[in-house]
Motif scaffolding. Structure first.
Motif, PDB file in Angstrom:
ATOM      1  N   ASP A   1       0.412   3.486  10.501  1.00  0.00           N
ATOM      2  CA  ASP A   1      -0.382   3.152   9.290  1.00  0.00           C
ATOM      3  C   ASP A   1      -0.066   1.744   8.872  1.00  0.00           C
ATOM      4  OD1 ASP A   1      -1.683   5.710   9.556  1.00  0.00           O
ATOM      5  OD2 ASP A   1       0.127   6.432   7.992  1.00  0.00           O
ATOM      6  N   LEU A   2       1.027   1.203   8.782  1.00  0.00           N
ATOM      7  CA  LEU A   2       1.517  -0.160   8.291  1.00  0.00           C
ATOM      8  C   LEU A   2       0.633  -1.136   9.234  1.00  0.00           C
ATOM      9  CD1 LEU A   2       5.105   0.516   7.132  1.00  0.00           C
ATOM     10  CD2 LEU A   2       3.277  -0.406   5.798  1.00  0.00           C
TER      11      LEU A   2
ATOM     12  N   ARG B   1       0.824  -1.103   0.039  1.00  0.00           N
ATOM     13  CA  ARG B   1       0.144  -0.068   0.099  1.00  0.00           C
ATOM     14  C   ARG B   1       0.763   1.284   0.059  1.00  0.00           C
ATOM     15  NH1 ARG B   1      -5.289  -0.396   3.821  1.00  0.00           N
ATOM     16  NH2 ARG B   1      -5.997  -2.554   3.478  1.00  0.00           N
ATOM     17  N   TYR B   2       1.980   0.974   0.416  1.00  0.00           N
ATOM     18  CA  TYR B   2       3.036   2.203   0.658  1.00  0.00           C
ATOM     19  C   TYR B   2       4.146   2.075  -0.301  1.00  0.00           C
ATOM     20  CZ  TYR B   2       0.205   3.646   4.451  1.00  0.00           C
ATOM     21  OH  TYR B   2      -0.889   3.779   5.089  1.00  0.00           O
ATOM     22  N   ASP B   3       3.865   1.262  -1.496  1.00  0.00           N
ATOM     23  CA  ASP B   3       4.801   1.282  -2.654  1.00  0.00           C
ATOM     24  C   ASP B   3       6.149   0.522  -2.117  1.00  0.00           C
ATOM     25  OD1 ASP B   3       3.279   2.116  -4.626  1.00  0.00           O
ATOM     26  OD2 ASP B   3       3.652   4.194  -3.903  1.00  0.00           O
TER      27      ASP B   3
ATOM     28  N   GLU C   1       7.938   7.010   9.883  1.00  0.00           N
ATOM     29  CA  GLU C   1       6.965   7.560   8.723  1.00  0.00           C
ATOM     30  C   GLU C   1       5.705   6.766   8.502  1.00  0.00           C
ATOM     31  OE1 GLU C   1       7.065   9.271   4.087  1.00  0.00           O
ATOM     32  OE2 GLU C   1       8.830   8.367   5.041  1.00  0.00           O
ATOM     33  N   HIS C   2       5.669   5.430   8.481  1.00  0.00           N
ATOM     34  CA  HIS C   2       4.483   4.532   8.238  1.00  0.00           C
ATOM     35  C   HIS C   2       4.225   3.445   9.455  1.00  0.00           C
ATOM     36  CE1 HIS C   2       4.606   6.590   4.369  1.00  0.00           C
ATOM     37  NE2 HIS C   2       5.696   6.002   4.250  1.00  0.00           N
TER      38      HIS C   2
END
Length: 214
Positions: A67-68, A30-32, A63-64
């Motif tokens: 969210d991950l 989802r976050y490339d 950073e993620h």
């Protein structure tokens, strides 16, 4: 003999490790970010608070990270109905209970996942307690989850059963003997090097080995 038997759940009692690896793969995509599934699989057994940085580095965690973890939960949800117990899972819990041990299921999973596994294993009549990710701030390989599992039944001499090097390391840090099964995909040498006292192919092999030792 130890009076507490602590059982890891994911990968030990229920066959979830490959579903977890796939869910993490999809979450990162989802976050490339494309991580090899084999690398993700090697990290399964860590809690999500540890896994992101372990496989993708500190910058991705900063950073993620949150969210991950949320994306992983969304990706894992549709895979949950596929999960099945390993052969001998309930019986090994029965063996421990019949031997007079207090059975604790030590999971760093989400509460709703643990509840599902308890139903899947019909483990509520056998387990004196269980844990979830809500019980600790730091998950395996930190020893906190194993410590909380033991505390939940009033403390005592414990033994742990797990499937990953992270289980073995967490138990070793706490001074708890750990017996490992290979259902998590780790080799005998890896599990022994991480602290396993003995290693078994699966739960039925474990049951046979424990019966012989008794």
């Amino acid at each position: 003999m130890a009076d507490i038997a602590v059982f890891d759940v994911d990968g030990t009692l229920v066959d979830t490790n490959y579903q977890h690896a796939l869910a993490w793969f999809r979450a990162f995509r989802r976050y490339d970010l494309t991580l090899p599934v084999w690398r993700l699989h090697r990290a399964i057994g860590m809690g999500g608070d540890q896994l992101v940085e372990a496989v993708a580095g500190g910058d991705v965690e900063k950073e993620h990270g949150d969210d991950l973890r949320a994306a992983w939960e969304e990706e894992y949800a549709p895979l949950l109905p596929e999960v099945q117990p390993f052969e001998g899972a309930r019986r090994v819990l029965e063996d421990a209970s019949e031997a007079g041990q207090r059975v604790v299921l030590a999971s760093s999973g989400k509460a709703e996942h643990v509840e599902h596994y308890l139903d899947l294993l019909d483990a509520r009549p056998l387990a004196a307690a269980w844990t979830t990710s809500d019980d600790v701030e730091r998950t395996k390989p930190e020893p906190d989850l194993v410590a909380v599992a033991i505390e939940k039944v009033g403390g005592g001499t414990a033994v742990m059963v797990g499937d990953s090097v992270w289980d073995c390391e967490a138990a070793r840090r706490l001074g708890v003997a750990c017996y490992a099964v290979r259902t998590g995909g780790f080799s005998v040498d890896e599990l022994r090097d991480a602290g396993a006292r003995d290693v078994f192919d699966d739960l039925n092999d474990l049951r046979d080995g424990l019966r012989r030792s008794r």
